[in-house]
Design a protein around this motif. Structure first.
Motif, PDB file in Angstrom:
ATOM      1  N   ARG A  21       0.819  -1.211   0.000  1.00 50.22           N
ATOM      2  CA  ARG A  21       0.000   0.000   0.000  1.00 50.22           C
ATOM      3  C   ARG A  21       0.855   1.263   0.000  1.00 50.22           C
ATOM      4  NH1 ARG A  21      -4.362  -2.215   4.529  1.00 50.22           N
ATOM      5  NH2 ARG A  21      -5.061  -4.011   3.286  1.00 50.22           N
ATOM      6  N   PHE A  22       1.717   1.336  -0.981  1.00 50.83           N
ATOM      7  CA  PHE A  22       2.523   2.534  -1.199  1.00 50.83           C
ATOM      8  C   PHE A  22       2.930   2.524  -2.660  1.00 50.83           C
ATOM      9  CE2 PHE A  22       5.403  -0.848   0.009  1.00 50.83           C
ATOM     10  CZ  PHE A  22       6.422  -0.755  -0.920  1.00 50.83           C
ATOM     11  N   GLU A  23       3.289   3.675  -3.156  1.00 49.70           N
ATOM     12  CA  GLU A  23       3.738   3.770  -4.539  1.00 49.70           C
ATOM     13  C   GLU A  23       5.252   3.655  -4.632  1.00 49.70           C
ATOM     14  OE1 GLU A  23       1.855   3.642  -7.213  1.00 49.70           O
ATOM     15  OE2 GLU A  23       0.161   3.399  -5.812  1.00 49.70           O
ATOM     16  N   THR A  25       9.044   4.009  -1.970  1.00 53.20           N
ATOM     17  CA  THR A  25       9.529   3.971  -0.583  1.00 53.20           C
ATOM     18  C   THR A  25       9.586   5.364   0.037  1.00 53.20           C
ATOM     19  OG1 THR A  25      11.798   3.993  -1.459  1.00 53.20           O
ATOM     20  CG2 THR A  25      10.853   1.860  -0.860  1.00 53.20           C
ATOM     21  N   ASP A  27       7.087   7.065   0.504  1.00 51.34           N
ATOM     22  CA  ASP A  27       5.871   7.128   1.322  1.00 51.34           C
ATOM     23  C   ASP A  27       6.033   6.426   2.669  1.00 51.34           C
ATOM     24  OD1 ASP A  27       4.812   8.283  -0.965  1.00 51.34           O
ATOM     25  OD2 ASP A  27       4.029   6.374  -1.717  1.00 51.34           O
ATOM     26  N   LEU A  28       7.183   5.759   2.891  1.00 51.23           N
ATOM     27  CA  LEU A  28       7.357   4.939   4.083  1.00 51.23           C
ATOM     28  C   LEU A  28       8.292   5.584   5.098  1.00 51.23           C
ATOM     29  CD1 LEU A  28       7.845   1.489   2.312  1.00 51.23           C
ATOM     30  CD2 LEU A  28       5.751   2.363   3.370  1.00 51.23           C
ATOM     31  N   ARG A 468      10.603  -0.677   4.307  1.00 45.95           N
ATOM     32  CA  ARG A 468      11.071   0.448   5.123  1.00 45.95           C
ATOM     33  C   ARG A 468      12.594   0.464   5.228  1.00 45.95           C
ATOM     34  NH1 ARG A 468       8.368   0.136  10.709  1.00 45.95           N
ATOM     35  NH2 ARG A 468       9.659   2.008  10.993  1.00 45.95           N
ATOM     36  N   ASP A 483      10.122   1.876  -6.378  1.00 43.37           N
ATOM     37  CA  ASP A 483       8.674   1.714  -6.456  1.00 43.37           C
ATOM     38  C   ASP A 483       8.281   0.338  -5.907  1.00 43.37           C
ATOM     39  OD1 ASP A 483       8.984  -0.244  -8.435  1.00 43.37           O
ATOM     40  OD2 ASP A 483       8.678   1.155 -10.078  1.00 43.37           O
ATOM     41  N   LYS A 484       6.981   0.099  -5.764  1.00 44.36           N
ATOM     42  CA  LYS A 484       6.536  -1.128  -5.099  1.00 44.36           C
ATOM     43  C   LYS A 484       6.842  -2.387  -5.919  1.00 44.36           C
ATOM     44  CE  LYS A 484       1.735  -0.416  -6.659  1.00 44.36           C
ATOM     45  NZ  LYS A 484       0.348  -0.215  -6.162  1.00 44.36           N
TER      46      LYS A 484
END
Length: 824
Positions: A21-23, A25, A27-28, A468, A483-484
Motif C-alpha cells: 500500500r505505497f507507490e 519507498t 511514502d514509508l 522500510r 517503487d513497489k
C-alpha cells in the motif's frame, strides 16, 4: 504421472502487488532496526540489562545477517540510559616512582585538573624564582650569613690564640681553614719552609700534632656552626617555598574537596616541591666556554625534572554525555589492555608515567566494548589478557613478556584500574561451540548467547519492514526511491536466498548490494525512481560477473564434451543433479550416473569412494542403498550382488546424499532390465525404507537441467523429479516457470521411491502379495527375480552341503546298531 506434476503457481511465491500500500519507498518511514530476529533481540536486551558478573555477550550468526549493525544500534540506544563514566588520570608516585598512581575524577574534571596543575606549577616556578632574588630573601639570608660569619670568626680567633702557643696561625683559603707555621710571628713562606732543618721540622710536627689535639673541639664547633647555618638556609628556603606552594595548591585543593585521592596527591606534590626547592631557583650564570650548549642542557634537565608534576589524562570522558561504546577493530594485547610507550633519548630508551596509554578496555570502561571473535582469537595473548581483566575486574597494564614468561624489561607498574564494562564479541556459532566446549573460563564470562538466524519469517509485517529498510538506505545513502514493483522483486529475491517460500533471507549485506546496484542502473538509464527492470538488470549483471564457469559448463554440454541424454530410454543410466558454486553464485550441474550389476558378494561399490573422490555424506548414502536392498529383497535369500556406481565425467569429487535415490533407480533399472526415461533428471535422498527425503539447492538443480535441455532442444517431455518436501523451497526463475506453464518442461514431486519408479520406467513398482511375492511384471518382481537367479548357485551349494552333512550324520547313527547285530 499427472498426480505428481506441479503447477506453475507452485514453483514460486510472488507478492500480490495490491498488498503493497505505497507507490514508492518515499511514502514509508525509514527502518533502522532488525527485520525479525525477535529471539536474538530478547537475548540481547537481557544481556545488556543484567549487571551481574560474567554476563558478557557472545553474538553468533552467519555473515551479513546484520549482527554488527544491530549491536551498534542497540548499544548506542542503550547508552542513553547511562551517564558518562569518570575520567581517569595517572600521576607520579613520589614515594615509589615505578608505581604511578591512578585516580578517578568526575566526568570532565580530568582535563580541568590537568590544565590547573600545569598552570599552578608554572605560577609556582615564576614566584619561587622571584622570591629567591627578592630583597627580603637576600636581607634574611645576609643576616644569617652575618651571624654565621661572626660565630665563625670568634672560633677562628680562639684557634689563633691556641695556635700561637705552638707557632701556628689559622687562615681561610679556597680549600677551607688551614694552619700555617709561624716564624718570628709571621706566616712562614714556602721558601722558608723548604729551608728548615730536620730538627726544626720534627719540632714543627710535634707542635702541629699537639695543636690538632687541642683544637679538635673548636673544629667540631666550626663544622657544627656551618651545618646550623646551612640548615637555617634550607629552612628559610623551605619556609618561603612552602608559603608560596601551599597558597596555590590550597586553592586548587578546595576545588576537589570531595576527592580524597586528589587531596592526598596535592599534599605529596607540596612536600616534593619543598624538598626540591633548588630546582625552582634561577640557575647561576654559566662560565662554560659554550654557554648556549650549557643552557640547552639545563633546559632539557629542567624539562625532565618537571615531568614529575605533570598529569597524564589517561581516559578523558569530558566530551561524552553518556556511556561509551568502543568498537575495537584490531584487538591486539596492547590495544585491549593499554601500553607503556618509550622515547629514544640519544640512544637510550626512556619512559615515565605520562607515556602510559589506554587500551580499549579503559576507553570502554563504564560502557560497552565490541570485538570480532576472529580478530580477537588470532591476536597473540589478546584473548588471555581480556579474560584476565574480566575475571579480576581490573585492567593491569603490563608487558606482553609477562604473558610469555620472558623476563622483559619494564620500568613501570601502573596501578590497575577497576573495570566495569560489558564485552560483546561477535562471531559464528561454530566458534561459540568450540569456546564453550574447550574453554572453561569462556563459559563463566560469556553466559549470554545472542543467536542470529539466517532466515526470518515471511509475512506482511516483515515485507513492510523490508520496504522500510530500503527506504532507510534512500535516506542515509542518498539513493533513489524504489517503487513497489522493485520492492516486490527484492522480497522475492530474498525468499529465494532463504530457500523457503515462508522465509526471507537475513543476509542483509547481499540485499544492500542489490539496492545499490539497482540504484546505479536507474541512474545509467536516467530514471528518477528504481523499478522492477532495474532490479532485474542488477541481478542479471551480478550473475554475468560470476558465471564464467557456468557458461563453460554449458558449452561443454552443447558441443558434446559432457555426455548427457535428454531423450530416449537406457538401462542402468540416469541423469543426476548436483550444485556447484563460485562466490555467492551457485548453479546446477546435471551428471550422468551409470550402474553395472553382476553376481558377487562385494555389495554396492562406490567408484568415487574407491578413487578417493567421495565425501562421507555420499558414502553414507550409498551404504543406505545397501540397507534398502537387503530390507526389500533379501528376506528369503542372500544378497549376492555386486554393483558399481559412478558419476560419469566427474573429476572434482562429490559429497552429499542428494543423489542416493538417483543411484537406487539406476541399480533397479540395471537389475530389472527396464530402461529409464532420459528426459527426466532426479534429485533426492532415500532412507532404508524407500522414503524420499529433502535436499538442498533444489532451484539451482532444476534450472541447471532446464538450461541443458534448452541447449539440446525442449521436447515437452523433459523435467525433474524432486522430493515433495522441497516444494516449499521452490522459487524458480520466471523463464522456467513460464516453460512449465506452457507445457515445455515439467517438475514432479514424490515422497517414495516407488512413485519415482513409475515416472522413470513407465512400469508399476509393485507391492508384495499375501504369498510374500511381488506382483508379476512389476519392477520389484523383476529385480527380485534377478537377485534370486544371482543367488541360486550359492543357495544350491549351501543346500548340497547341508544334504551331505545330513547323510553323514545318518550313517554315523546306524553304525552302532549294525555292530550289535554282528555281535549277536
Amino acid at each position: 504421472m499427472e498426480k505428481y506434476r506441479l503447477h506453475a503457481d507452485q514453483l514460486t511465491c510472488k507478492i500480490p502487488i495490491e498488498e503493497l500500500r505505497f507507490e514508492t519507498t518515499e511514502d514509508l518511514t525509514p527502518l533502522y532496526e532488525m527485520i525479525g530476529q525477535e529471539r536474538a533481540a530478547k537475548a540481547m536486551e537481557f544481556g545488556l540489562n543484567i549487571k551481574q558478573r560474567g554476563y558478557n555477550i557472545y553474538v553468533a550468526g552467519g555473515w551479513g545477517t546484520g549482527r554488527n549493525t544491530y549491536v551498534r544500534y542497540i548499544t548506542n540506544k542503550k547508552i542513553l540510559e547511562t551517564d558518562a563514566p569518570d575520567d581517569w588520570i595517572y600521576v607520579n608516585n613520589f614515594k615509589n616512582p615505578r608505581t604511578p598512581i591512578a585516580i578517578s575524577m568526575k566526568n570532565g574534571q580530568g582535563k580541568k585538573f590537568q590544565k590547573s596543575m600545569s598552570r599552578t606549577i608554572e605560577f609556582i616556578q615564576n614566584e619561587i624564582a622571584e622570591a629567591f632574588i627578592s630583597k627580603e630573601y637576600e636581607n634574611t639570608k645576609a643576616i644569617l650569613r652575618q651571624e654565621y660569619s661572626q660565630k665563625n670568626a670568634a672560633i677562628i680567633d680562639e684557634l689563633n690564640v691556641i695556635g700561637r702557643k705552638y707557632n701556628f696561625a689559622f687562615t681561610q683559603t679556597e680549600r677551607g681553614l688551614v694552619s700555617i707555621p709561624l716564624k718570628d710571628n709571621k706566616p712562614m713562606s714556602e721558601e722558608e719552609y723548604r729551608k728548615i732543618s730536620e730538627a726544626e721540622y720534627e719540632e714543627l710536627s710535634r707542635n702541629s700534632n699537639k695543636l690538632t689535639l687541642e683544637t679538635v673541639d673548636l673544629f667540631n664547633q666550626l663544622r657544627s656552626e656551618e651545618e646550623i647555618y646551612l640548615n637555617k638556609l634550607d629552612d628559610l628556603d623551605a619556609k618561603m617555598g612552602r608559603k608560596i606552594v601551599e597558597f596555590h595548591f590550597g586553592n586548587l585543593s578546595k576545588k576537589y574537596n570531595d576527592n580524597e585521592a586528589i587531596k592526598n596527591y596535592l599534599v605529596s606534590v607540596i612536600d616534593d616541591i619543598v624538598e626540591n626547592i633548588d630546582e625552582f631557583k634561577e640557575e647561576e650564570p654559566s662560565q662554560e666556554k659554550n654557554p648556549l650548549a650549557m643552557l640547552q642542557q639545563q633546559a632539557a634537565r629542567k624539562e625532565d625534572f618537571f615531568i614529575r608534576y605533570g598529569v597524564n589524562l589517561f581516559v578523558d570522558n569530558s566530551e561524552r554525555d553518556s556511556a561509551p561504546v568502543e568498537f575495537e577493530i584490531n584487538p591486539t594485547f596492547y590495544n585491549l589492555i593499554g601500553n607503556i610507550e618509550y622515547k629514544n633519548d640519544y640512544g637510550a630508551w626512556k619512559t615515565d608515567f605520562t607515556q602510559i596509554k589506554p587500551g580499549a578496555l579503559h576507553l570502554a570502561n563504564g560502557g560497552y566494548l565490541i570485538i570480532q571473535t576472529r580478530d580477537l582469537l588470532t591476536a597473540p595473548y589478546a584473548w588471555k589478557g581480556l579474560k584476565r581483566a574480566l575475571i579480576n575486574k581490573e585492567v593491569n597494564i603490563e608487558n606482553i613478556g609477562k604473558q610469555t614468561g620472558v623476563n622483559a624489561a619494564q620500568t613501570l607498574r601502573p596501578q590497575p584500574i577497576p573495570l566495569d564494562v560489558k564485552v560483546i564479541i561477535v562471531g559464528d556459532f561454530y566458534t561459540y561451540n568450540m569456546l564453550f566446549n574447550y574453554d572453561e573460563e569462556f563459559r563463566k564470562l560469556f553466559k549470554v548467547l545472542v543467536d542470529f538466524d539466517d532466515v526470518v519469517e515471511r509475512n506482511r509485517e516483515s515485507i513492510v519492514k523490508m520496504a522500510r529498510l530500503i527506504a532507510s538506505y534512500a535516506e542515509k545513502s542518498n539513493i533513489k526511491y524504489f517503487d513497489k514493483f522493485a520492492v516486490a522483486e527484492i522480497v522475492n529475491y530474498t525468499t529465494r536466498l532463504a530457500d523457503n517460500k515462508d522465509k526471507l533471507s537475513a543476509h542483509l549485506n547481499v540485499i544492500v548490494d542489490l539496492i545499490y546496484e539497482a540504484d546505479s542502473w536507474a541512474s545509467i538509464y536516467g530514471d528518477d525512481v528504481v523499478g522492477k527492470d532495474h532490479v532485474m538488470k542488477a541481478l542479471e549483471e551480478q550473475k554475468n560477473r560470476m558465471n564464467r564457469f557456468e557458461r563453460k559448463l554449458l558449452e561443454n554440454f552443447e558441443d558434446g564434451t559432457y555426455l548427457l541424454d535428454v531423450e530416449g530410454a537406457k538401462v542402468g543410466e540416469i541423469n543426476g543433479l548436483a550444485v556447484l558454486g563460485t562466490g555467492i553464485q551457485s548453479f546446477g550441474k546435471p551428471s550422468k550416473i551409470t550402474v553395472s550389476t553382476y553376481r558377487g558378494k562385494a555389495g554396492l561399490i562406490n567408484i568415487e569412494r574407491e578413487a578417493n573422490q567421495s565425501g562421507p555424506s555420499h558414502d553414507k548414502g550409498v551404504m543406505i542403498l545397501n540397507g534398502y536392498m537387503g530390507y526389500k529383497y533379501a528376506q528369503d535369500k542372500p544378497l549376492t550382488l555386486s554393483a558399481s556406481i559412478v558419476f560419469e565425467q566427474l573429476y572434482s569429487g562429490v559429497d552429499g546424499d542428494s543423489a542416493s535415490s538417483t543411484e537406487l533407480y539406476a541399480i533397479l533399472s540395471s537389475l530389472s532390465g527396464v530402461p529409464i526415461d532420459q528426459s527426466l533428471a532426479v534429485t533426492g535422498s532415500v532412507n532404508q525404507r524407500g522414503e524420499i527425503q529433502p535436499i538442498g539447492g533444489v532451484n539451482e538443480k532444476i534450472e541447471g537441467f532446464y538450461e541443458v535441455c534448452k541447449l539440446k532442444g525442449l521436447t515437452g517431455k523433459q523435467g525433474v523429479i524432486i522430493p515433495h518436501q522441497n516444494v516449499k523451497n521452490l522459487m524458480l526463475r520466471g523463464e522456467v516457470v513460464q516453460a512449465v506453464e506452457d507445457g515445455k518442461f515439467h517438475i514432479y514431486a514424490i515422497d517414495h521411491i516407488d512413485q519415482g519408479i513409475e515416472l522413470l520406467m513407465k512400469t508399476p513398482a509393485g507391492e508384495k502379495q499375501k504369498n510374500g511375492k511381488f506382483k508379476r511384471g512389476t519392477i520389484h518382481y523383476l529385480v527380485d527375480k534377478k537377485l534370486a537367479e544371482l543367488a541360486t548357485p550359492i543357495m544350491k551349494r549351501a543346500t548340497d552341503g547341508k544334504d551331505q552333512r545330513k547323510k553323514k550324520t545318518t550313517k554315523d547313527e546306524k553304525k552302532p546298531e549294525e555292530k550289535k547285530v554282528e555281535d549277536k
